[in-house]
Structure formats: structure tokens, C-alpha cells
Design an enzyme around this catalytic site. Structure first.
Site, mmCIF file in Angstrom:
data_model
loop_
_atom_site.group_PDB
_atom_site.id
_atom_site.type_symbol
_atom_site.label_atom_id
_atom_site.label_comp_id
_atom_site.label_asym_id
_atom_site.label_seq_id
_atom_site.Cartn_x
_atom_site.Cartn_y
_atom_site.Cartn_z
ATOM 1 N N GLN A 167 -6.260 11.734 4.608
ATOM 2 C CA GLN A 167 -6.939 12.289 3.441
ATOM 3 C C GLN A 167 -7.646 13.595 3.788
ATOM 4 O O GLN A 167 -7.698 14.525 2.986
ATOM 5 C CB GLN A 167 -7.950 11.272 2.889
ATOM 6 C CG GLN A 167 -8.634 11.732 1.623
ATOM 7 C CD GLN A 167 -7.688 11.808 0.435
ATOM 8 O OE1 GLN A 167 -6.978 10.853 0.143
ATOM 9 N NE2 GLN A 167 -7.663 12.947 -0.262
ATOM 10 N N ASP A 172 -16.926 9.253 -2.850
ATOM 11 C CA ASP A 172 -15.902 8.205 -2.763
ATOM 12 C C ASP A 172 -16.492 6.968 -3.429
ATOM 13 O O ASP A 172 -17.694 6.918 -3.719
ATOM 14 C CB ASP A 172 -15.594 7.956 -1.266
ATOM 15 C CG ASP A 172 -14.446 6.978 -1.028
ATOM 16 O OD1 ASP A 172 -13.711 6.650 -1.980
ATOM 17 O OD2 ASP A 172 -14.283 6.544 0.135
ATOM 18 N N CYS A 213 -11.400 11.416 -2.949
ATOM 19 C CA CYS A 213 -10.074 11.006 -2.453
ATOM 20 C C CYS A 213 -9.310 10.157 -3.463
ATOM 21 O O CYS A 213 -8.095 10.055 -3.373
ATOM 22 C CB CYS A 213 -10.214 10.269 -1.122
ATOM 23 S SG CYS A 213 -11.106 8.704 -1.230
ATOM 24 N N ARG A 253 -1.834 1.008 7.247
ATOM 25 C CA ARG A 253 -3.119 0.900 6.542
ATOM 26 C C ARG A 253 -3.617 -0.524 6.774
ATOM 27 O O ARG A 253 -2.967 -1.493 6.402
ATOM 28 C CB ARG A 253 -2.943 1.181 5.046
ATOM 29 C CG ARG A 253 -4.176 0.830 4.244
ATOM 30 C CD ARG A 253 -4.153 1.347 2.833
ATOM 31 N NE ARG A 253 -4.386 2.778 2.801
ATOM 32 C CZ ARG A 253 -4.730 3.455 1.701
ATOM 33 N NH1 ARG A 253 -4.880 2.823 0.550
ATOM 34 N NH2 ARG A 253 -4.926 4.758 1.744
ATOM 35 N N HIS A 261 -10.021 7.704 7.701
ATOM 36 C CA HIS A 261 -8.896 7.998 6.802
ATOM 37 C C HIS A 261 -8.460 9.447 7.059
ATOM 38 O O HIS A 261 -8.639 10.328 6.216
ATOM 39 C CB HIS A 261 -9.344 7.798 5.354
ATOM 40 C CG HIS A 261 -8.224 7.763 4.357
ATOM 41 N ND1 HIS A 261 -6.888 7.762 4.713
ATOM 42 C CD2 HIS A 261 -8.241 7.730 2.993
ATOM 43 C CE1 HIS A 261 -6.148 7.725 3.619
ATOM 44 N NE2 HIS A 261 -6.940 7.718 2.566
ATOM 45 N N ARG A 318 -1.772 15.408 -0.464
ATOM 46 C CA ARG A 318 -1.424 14.327 0.456
ATOM 47 C C ARG A 318 0.053 14.444 0.846
ATOM 48 O O ARG A 318 0.433 14.254 2.000
ATOM 49 C CB ARG A 318 -1.689 12.952 -0.194
ATOM 50 C CG ARG A 318 -3.159 12.638 -0.442
ATOM 51 C CD ARG A 318 -3.924 12.433 0.850
ATOM 52 N NE ARG A 318 -3.349 11.397 1.679
ATOM 53 C CZ ARG A 318 -3.565 10.094 1.535
ATOM 54 N NH1 ARG A 318 -4.384 9.658 0.600
ATOM 55 N NH2 ARG A 318 -2.999 9.198 2.335
HETATM 56 N N1 NVA Z 1 -13.277 4.333 1.141
HETATM 57 C C1 NVA Z 1 -12.163 3.917 0.315
HETATM 58 C C2 NVA Z 1 -11.078 4.934 0.347
HETATM 59 C C3 NVA Z 1 -9.897 4.620 -0.525
HETATM 60 C C4 NVA Z 1 -8.788 5.622 -0.420
HETATM 61 C C5 NVA Z 1 -11.639 2.579 0.807
HETATM 62 O O1 NVA Z 1 -11.566 2.377 2.028
HETATM 63 O O2 NVA Z 1 -11.347 1.716 -0.018
HETATM 64 N N1 CP Z 2 -6.858 8.313 -1.428
HETATM 65 C C1 CP Z 2 -6.019 7.311 -1.095
HETATM 66 O O1 CP Z 2 -5.755 7.031 0.075
HETATM 67 O O2 CP Z 2 -5.497 6.659 -2.179
HETATM 68 P P1 CP Z 2 -4.644 5.309 -2.157
HETATM 69 O O3 CP Z 2 -5.590 4.191 -1.782
HETATM 70 O O4 CP Z 2 -4.134 5.185 -3.557
HETATM 71 O O5 CP Z 2 -3.541 5.430 -1.157
#
Ligand code: NVA
Ligand code: CP
Length: 301
Positions: free
Chosen positions: A134, A219, A259, A104, A131, A287
Site C-alpha cells: 500500500q 485508516d 488505503c 496476506r 502493509h 496498487r
Molecule cells: N489496517 C487495515 C488495512 C486494510 C487494508 C487492516 O489491517 O484491516
Molecule cells: N487497501 C487494501 O489493501 O485493500 P483490500 O483489503 O481491499 O485489499
């Protein structure tokens, strides 16, 4: 030895994606029945997190344990990656010691570079652009509740972000229509809009967008890394909240997904997550099952 990466949904063929979603549902059933196998004894997943996480970390770590293997949490604070060791060197070293790697991070180019130098499969656990893990969970959830998503009307509310762009990939691969309800200046990447123009469109009017929707998704308005734009974004997105008024314009059996993490009172109303439209808790749970199917697919490839 041939191996595969999973950096976007489009690293799978359409058929592989369908098969993986089917397998995720099978693994979920086996887990609940107590008949799950542990095929990956001794296998190690390295998890590199340069951004925060609850769901992704817990689901990958629990998933590896359930498959008989183990997972290793690596943050830039405690590894040499955070002190300037190059992505190329880190990828070569870590991939000689583990069987599969999950990352990540911020720029998508970083995970592409890591994958280029890795000798084992690399999974995108969120970048600024995509992502895909997800989406596996979201699509599994839709199928479990409503069957095939082919030909359905899916409406994305809010930012044209990593989740939105992953929905664009999914629309192409699973053959559904995607309407993106976003304010001007917050569209997804124009190349993707052009590439998927046969099935993805922008609609500025939230009411027109949601009419007849089979699935409504949103989101956070400020993704990780955009904390300083939070106030500006709250203003820009204020007309794009998913609430009971909006959901009541969708199709009769419409579903709502997010998500998570969610911010009640901003992108969603205080109560929508507890409404009959919402399947967010199944979505979060999936997930675990979807990523177990993904790890199985990549380790067996
Ligand atoms: N769009 C959000 C998704 C979090 C799971 C982010 O990138 O922070
Ligand atoms: N939806 C998701 O990826 O959540 P986290 O940021 O908690 O991993």
C-alpha cells in the site's frame, strides 16, 4: 539462485525504492498508452489470502495477467494450510511450483517463516504489523500529484496499526516528517518509535497535528482481526476523525489519502473522499501499477 523477499518496505534500499516508484509511473503510462509489454509469459503468482481483500486481490491478479503471467488464488478454506499443514511444508511445496508468492495473513512472524522456507520471492500483502504494498501506491500517488515527498509534513490520523507502521518505514526511507495523531493506548510499536525518533513523533491534539500538513492519511479504526473491539475503538478514536474542519487546517495544497476500505461517518466524514483534497481513487488504482513494478523487480532480481 539469489532472490529477494518484500516483507517490509525496508527490504529495499532507499535507491531501489525510488527506482521502483519511478518504474511504477512508467508502467502506468505504458498501460494507458497501450504500449505495455508482457515479459512474464508462463510465470505464476500464488496469492495466499487468510484475510479478506478487494484491492489487493484484484490488483495482483490483473497485474499478473497484464504482465503476461497468471495468478492463483489460495484461501485457507480450500488448501491444506487451513487444515494444519505447517507453514514450513506449505512454503517448500508451493514455492517449487510457482515463480512468486504473495501472502496476506495475521502474524508477521508467519510470513517471515514462510519466506525462510520459500525458494521463490515472497511479497507481504498485509500482516498485522505492515502493509508495504500500500505504501508503494501511496508514495507513487504523492509523487504524481506533488513531486518529491522529501522534507514534507505527513500526518497520520488514528490507529498505530500496520499502515501507520509502514508509514514510519517510509518516513525513514523517503526522508519526510511523520506526525502520528492517536489516542493513548493506540500507538505503534515502541521499538519503531524509538528507532525513527528523529522523524516520527506522537501528537495527541488533532488540531496541532494537522497544522501545515502536506499529506493527511487515515485508516479504519478497527483492522481485520479486531472486529470484537469495534465499539471500544469507535469511542476511543471519536476525536480523531478526518473531516473538512481538520483538512482546512492543513497546508493549502494538502492531499488526503486512505488505503480503503473506508467507513464514512467514523474515521472520515461523509464527504471527504469526494473533496478536492482527496486522491483516494488514484491511490487505489496505483496498487496495480506499483505492484507490477514490484513483481518485475523481484522476478528480475
Ligand atoms: N489496517 C487495515 C488495512 C486494510 C487494508 C487492516 O489491517 O484491516
Ligand atoms: N487497501 C487494501 O489493501 O485493500 P483490500 O483489503 O481491499 O485489499
Amino acid at each position: 539462485m539469489a532472490f529477494r523477499h518484500f516483507l517490509t518496505l525496508q527490504d529495499l534500499s532507499k535507491q531501489e525504492l525510488q527506482q521502483l516508484l519511478k518504474r511504477a509511473i512508467e508502467l502506468k503510462t505504458a498501460h494507458k498508452n497501450g504500449t505495455a509489454k508482457q515479459p512474464f509469459s508462463g510465470k505464476v503468482l500464488a496469492m495466499i489470502f487468510e484475510k479478506s481483500s478487494t484491492r489487493t486481490r484484484v490488483s495482483f491478479e490483473a497485474g499478473m495477467a497484464q504482465l503476461g503471467g497468471s495468478a492463483l488464488f489460495l484461501s485457507p478454506n480450500d488448501t491444506q494450510l487451513g487444515r494444519g499443514e505447517s507453514v514450513e511444508d506449505s512454503a517448500r511445496v508451493i514455492s517449487r511450483m510457482v515463480d512468486i508468492i504473495m501472502i496476506r495473513t495475521f502474524g508477521h512472524d508467519k510470513i517471515e517463516k514462510f519466506a525462510e522456507y520459500s525458494s521463490v520471492p515472497v511479497i507481504n500483502a498485509l500482516t498485522d504489523d505492515y502493509h508495504p504494498c500500500q505504501l508503494l501506491a501511496d508514495m507513487q500517488t504523492y509523487i504524481e500529484h506533488r513531486g518529491s515527498i522529501k522534507g514534507k509534513r505527513v500526518v497520520w490520523f488514528g490507529d498505530g496499526n500496520n499502515m501507520c507502521q509502514s508509514y514510519m518505514n517510509a518516513a525513514d526511507m523517503l526522508d519526510f516528517e511523520l506526525i502520528i495523531a492517536c489516542p493513548e493506548g493506540f500507538e505503534p510499536c515502541s521499538n519503531l518509535l524509538e528507532k525513527f525518533s528523529d522523524r516520527v513523533s506522537i501528537e495527541r491534539d488533532p488540531v496541532a497535528a494537522v497544522s501545515g500538513a502536506d499529506l493527511v492519511v487515515t485508516d479504519t479504526w478497527a483492522s481485520m482481526g479486531q472486529e470484537e473491539e469495534k465499539q471500544l475503538r469507535e469511542k476511543a478514536f471519536s476525536g480523531f476523525q478526518v473531516n473538512e474542519d481538520i483538512m482546512s487546517l492543513a497546508a493549502k495544497d494538502a492531499l488526503f489519502m486512505h488505503c480503503l476500505p473506508a467507513y464514512r461517518g467514523l474515521e472520515i466524514s461523509e464527504t471527504i473522499m469526494e473533496s478536492t483534497w482527496s486522491v483516494v481513487w488514484d491511490e487505489a488504482e496505483n496498487r496495480l501499477h506499483a505492484q507490477k513494478a514490484l513483481v518485475e523487480f523481484l522476478l528480475k532480481a
